[in-house]
Design an enzyme around this catalytic site. Structure first.
Site, mmCIF file in Angstrom:
data_model
loop_
_atom_site.group_PDB
_atom_site.id
_atom_site.type_symbol
_atom_site.label_atom_id
_atom_site.label_comp_id
_atom_site.label_asym_id
_atom_site.label_seq_id
_atom_site.Cartn_x
_atom_site.Cartn_y
_atom_site.Cartn_z
ATOM 1 N N GLU A 196 0.576 -0.733 -0.082
ATOM 2 C CA GLU A 196 0.069 -0.012 -0.018
ATOM 3 C C GLU A 196 1.135 1.154 -0.153
ATOM 4 O O GLU A 196 0.368 2.119 0.788
ATOM 5 C CB GLU A 196 -0.870 0.071 0.930
ATOM 6 C CG GLU A 196 -2.018 -1.050 0.674
ATOM 7 C CD GLU A 196 -3.124 -1.215 1.468
ATOM 8 O OE1 GLU A 196 -3.108 0.058 3.111
ATOM 9 O OE2 GLU A 196 -3.927 -1.647 2.356
ATOM 10 N N GLU B 200 -5.319 -8.406 -0.103
ATOM 11 C CA GLU B 200 -6.069 -8.027 1.267
ATOM 12 C C GLU B 200 -7.171 -8.513 0.451
ATOM 13 O O GLU B 200 -7.466 -7.289 -0.345
ATOM 14 C CB GLU B 200 -5.384 -7.012 1.583
ATOM 15 C CG GLU B 200 -4.295 -6.854 2.354
ATOM 16 C CD GLU B 200 -3.780 -6.023 2.784
ATOM 17 O OE1 GLU B 200 -4.672 -5.454 3.889
ATOM 18 O OE2 GLU B 200 -2.718 -5.384 3.553
HETATM 19 O O1 AHR Z 1 -5.220 -5.714 7.016
HETATM 20 C C1 AHR Z 1 -5.417 -4.639 8.041
HETATM 21 C C2 AHR Z 1 -4.638 -3.454 6.761
HETATM 22 O O2 AHR Z 1 -5.525 -2.876 5.637
HETATM 23 C C3 AHR Z 1 -3.548 -3.718 6.576
HETATM 24 O O3 AHR Z 1 -2.227 -3.555 6.739
HETATM 25 C C4 AHR Z 1 -3.412 -2.961 5.309
HETATM 26 O O4 AHR Z 1 -2.911 -3.303 3.805
HETATM 27 C C5 AHR Z 1 -4.885 -2.347 4.915
HETATM 28 O O5 AHR Z 1 -5.029 -0.927 5.006
#
Ligand code: AHR
Length: 508
Positions: free
Chosen positions: A173, A310
Site C-alpha cells: 500500500e 488483501e
Molecule cells: O488488513 C489490515 C490493513 O488493511 C493492512 O495492514 C493494510 O495493508 C490495509 O490497509
C-alpha cells in the site's frame, strides 16, 4: 429458478491453489495468541506455534501465507526479529493499537510456521521505511545457501539451509500507509528495489527452490490511475525486459457495508445491510475486469498475475475490544462474501493467480477465532473447506441464467453465483451461492455432452445471522447435502437461502 450450463470440454485456465491463500499481520491477536503462543505456553504447541491452529489450516490445505503485513510490513525491520529472543529489539506497533512488539515472532518462526502448515511463503518487504540494502539482505538471509554474510548469520542463528521463498512483495500500500507515494514515484522505487531482490542459485538444492515471484504494489479498490501509472513507469525504457521483474500486481479491496468510516456491525444487521454487503462483495468482479483490461494493454499474454493479497469484509470491531486490533465476529453473511468472491476469483483465474484473505486468525474476516486455549472455526473457514477441491483444478466454462435480487436498486446482487472446475481425476466440482435471505432457488444443472453418473453435495447454510461462538462452536459447519435429483443424466436441486454449496459430480 436458475439454469446452470457447463461445458466441461471447454477448459479455460488452471485455478492456482494460491487463490486460496491467507494473510497474517502483526496486528491484534493474529500472530500473538493466534498463531504463536511461545514454547512455554500451556496451550499445546510445537516450537511455540499452536497445534490446533496448524491442524485446522492443514485441513483446508492452506497453500500460501502472506506475512508480516500489511501496513506493519513497511515499518518492520527484519533484523530486529532474529537471534536470541532476549536480545531482540522492541518496537511500537504504531498502526495497530500502539502496542509493544517484542519481535519474538520473526523470520525463523515464520518459516517454521510455513513448514508446519505445509504452505508456501509470501514475505512482504519494507520499501516505505527500509533501505534497498535491508531488503536485499533479507532475501539473501532467507534464500542463499552458500557462504555469505547473511547466509552465515542465518546459520549462527540456528538454521543451516536456505528456505524457499516463492513470493516476495516489494512494499505494501505504498499509495497510503507504505509511504504516501504517487504511482510514478513508487514505480521508480519498485524498479530500483526489485533489482536487488536476487534469485540466488543454490546448485545443490535447485530442484526445491522456486524462483522468487516479485509482487509490485498495485491499486486500492478502483484506483485505475495507480494501475496505469505504475505499469507505465515500470515498462518505460525496458518494455520487453521488464517481464520477469514484475510477476504480480497486487489489488486490495475490503467490503465495508456502510462505507469506510462507519463500516457497520459484524453481527447486528438487517436485510438491507445483508444485500449491501453481498453486492459490495460482488463488486470484486468489476474491479478485476477493469484492472485486468488495463493490464492487458501492457501484458496481453497475461504473464503478470493480479494478486488480490488483501480482501474480505471489514466491520466495526466487536464491542469492548481494542479498536486497533480489528477483531470481529463472522456469520453466514461472511460465508456468502467468501463464496461469492472465491467464485469470482475462479472465473478470473487466467489473470488472478493468488489471493490472500485478511486475516487468518482473530483479525477481520478470519477463518479461526481463539480465546485462550479455545479455538473455533468460522463460517468462512467452512467455505474454504468446501472450495478446497478447486485448488489446482481446471476451470471449465460455465454460465448461470439467474436474476438480480435485493430491495434497493443500488445494491442488487446475482441471486446465484457459480464456478466449475475439473480435477485431475475427472470429477467436476461445482460451487454455488444463494444470496437470497429468504428463498430457496430451484437450480437445473445441464452438463453439455455428458451424463451425470454420480453426485454428492456439501453445504454451509443457516439463518443470515448465524455464527459460531465459544459456547456453541459448531452451530455453523459443513453438512452433507443430499437433496439432489438426477433425471435423464441431468441434475436438479433446490438451493436453500443463505447458502454456499459444493457439488462433486462424476460424468460419463
Ligand atoms: O488488513 C489490515 C490493513 O488493511 C493492512 O495492514 C493494510 O495493508 C490495509 O490497509
Amino acid at each position: 429458478m436458475a439454469r446452470l450450463t457447463i461445458h466441461p470440454d471447454r477448459r479455460i485456465s488452471k485455478i492456482q491453489k494460491e487463490i486460496y491463500g491467507h494473510f497474517s499481520e502483526h496486528l491484534g491477536r493474529c500472530i500473538y495468541g493466534g498463531f504463536y503462543v511461545g514454547e512455554d505456553s500451556a496451550i499445546p504447541n510445537e516450537k511455540g506455534i499452536r497445534t490446533d491452529v496448524v491442524e485446522a489450516l492443514r485441513r483446508i490445505r492452506i497453500p500460501v501465507l502472506r506475512w508480516p503485513g500489511g501496513c506493519f510490513a513497511d515499518e518492520y525491520h527484519w533484523m530486529d526479529g532474529i537471534g536470541p529472543k532476549a536480545n531482540r529489539k522492541k518496537m511500537i506497533n504504531t498502526h495497530w493499537g500502539g502496542v509493544t512488539e517484542d519481535n519474538s515472532f520473526g523470520t525463523h518462526e515464520y518459516f517454521e510456521l510455513c513448514s508446519q502448515l505445509g504452505c508456501e511463503a509470501y514475505v512482504n518487504g519494507n520499501l516505505g521505511s527500509g533501505t534497498v540494502q535491508e531488503m536485499s539482505e533479507w532475501v539473501e538471509y532467507i534464500t542463499f545457501d552458500g557462504v555469505s554474510p547473511m547466509a552465515n548469520l542465518r546459520r549462527e542463528n540456528g538454521h543451516e539451509g536456505a528456505w524457499s521463498l516463492p513470493f516476495f512483495g516489494v512494499g505494501n500500500e505504498n499509495w497510503g500507509c507504505g509511504g504516501n507515494m504517487t504511482p510514478e514515484y513508487y514505480a521508480n522505487e519498485y524498479r530500483r528495489y526489485q533489482t536487488y531482490v536476487r534469485d540466488y542459485k543454490n546448485p545443490d538444492r535447485e530442484e526445491d527452490l522456486k524462483t522468487i515471484h516479485k509482487i509490485c504494489c498495485g491499486p486500492n479498490v478502483d484506483d485505475y490511475e495507480w494501475t496505469k501509472g505504475v505499469l507505465d513507469t515500470c515498462f518505460r525504457h525496458c518494455e520487453s525486459r521488464f517481464h520477469g521483474n514484475l510477476d504480480g500486481l497486487s489489488l486490495h479491496y475490503y467490503v465495508h457495508p456502510e462505507g469506510w468510516r462507519i463500516k457497520g456491525s459484524a453481527t447486528d444487521f438487517d436485510e438491507n445491510a445483508w444485500y449491501k454487503t453481498l453486492s459490495k462483495a460482488y463488486y470484486m468482479d468489476e474491479l478485476i475486469r477493469n484492472h485486468s483490461a488495463i493490464m492487458d494493454s501492457y501484458d496481453p499474454e497475461r504473464k503478470i498475475a493480479l494478486v488480490v493479497d488483501e480482501w474480505g469484509a471489514w466491520y466495526t470491531v466487536e464491542p469492548g475490544t481494542n479498536p486497533g486490533f480489528l477483531y470481529q465476529q463472522n456469520t453466514i453473511r461472511d460465508a456468502l462474501v467468501a463464496g461469492i468472491t472465491l467464485n469470482i476469483f475462479n472465473k478470473h483465474s487466467s489473470r488472478v493467480r493468488m489471493a490472500n484473505l485478511a486475516q487468518t486468525i482473530n483479525v477481520l474476516q478470519s477463518v479461526i477465532l481463539t480465546e485462550g486455549a479455545d479455538m473455533l472455526l468460522t463460517p468462512t473457514y467452512h467455505v474454504f473447506d468446501l472450495y478446497k477441491e478447486h485448488q489446482d483444478a481446471q476451470l471449465v466454462e460455465s454460465s448461470i441464467d439467474t436474476g438480480l435480487i435485493g430491495p434497493d436498486a443500488e445494491y442488487r446482487v446475482p441471486w446465484i453465483t457459480e464456478s466449475v472446475s475439473e480435477d485431475s481425476e475427472g470429477t467436476l466440482h461445482i460451487t454455488l451461492t444463494n444470496a437470497s435471505s429468504t428463498d430457496a432457488c430451484p437450480v437445473d444443472v445441464n452438463i453439455e455432452g455428458r451424463q451425470v453418473s454420480g453426485a454428492s453435495g456439501a453445504i454451509v447454510c443457516g439463518e443470515m445471522h448465524e455464527k459460531n461462538t465459544f459456547e456453541e462452536p459448531e452451530r455453523v459447519s459443513v453438512r452433507p447435502f443430499t437433496d439432489l435429483r438426477t433425471e435423464n443424466g441431468a441434475l436438479s436441486l433446490a438451493l436453500p437461502p443463505c447458502s454456499v454449496l459444493r457439488l462433486s459430480v462424476k460424468t460419463r
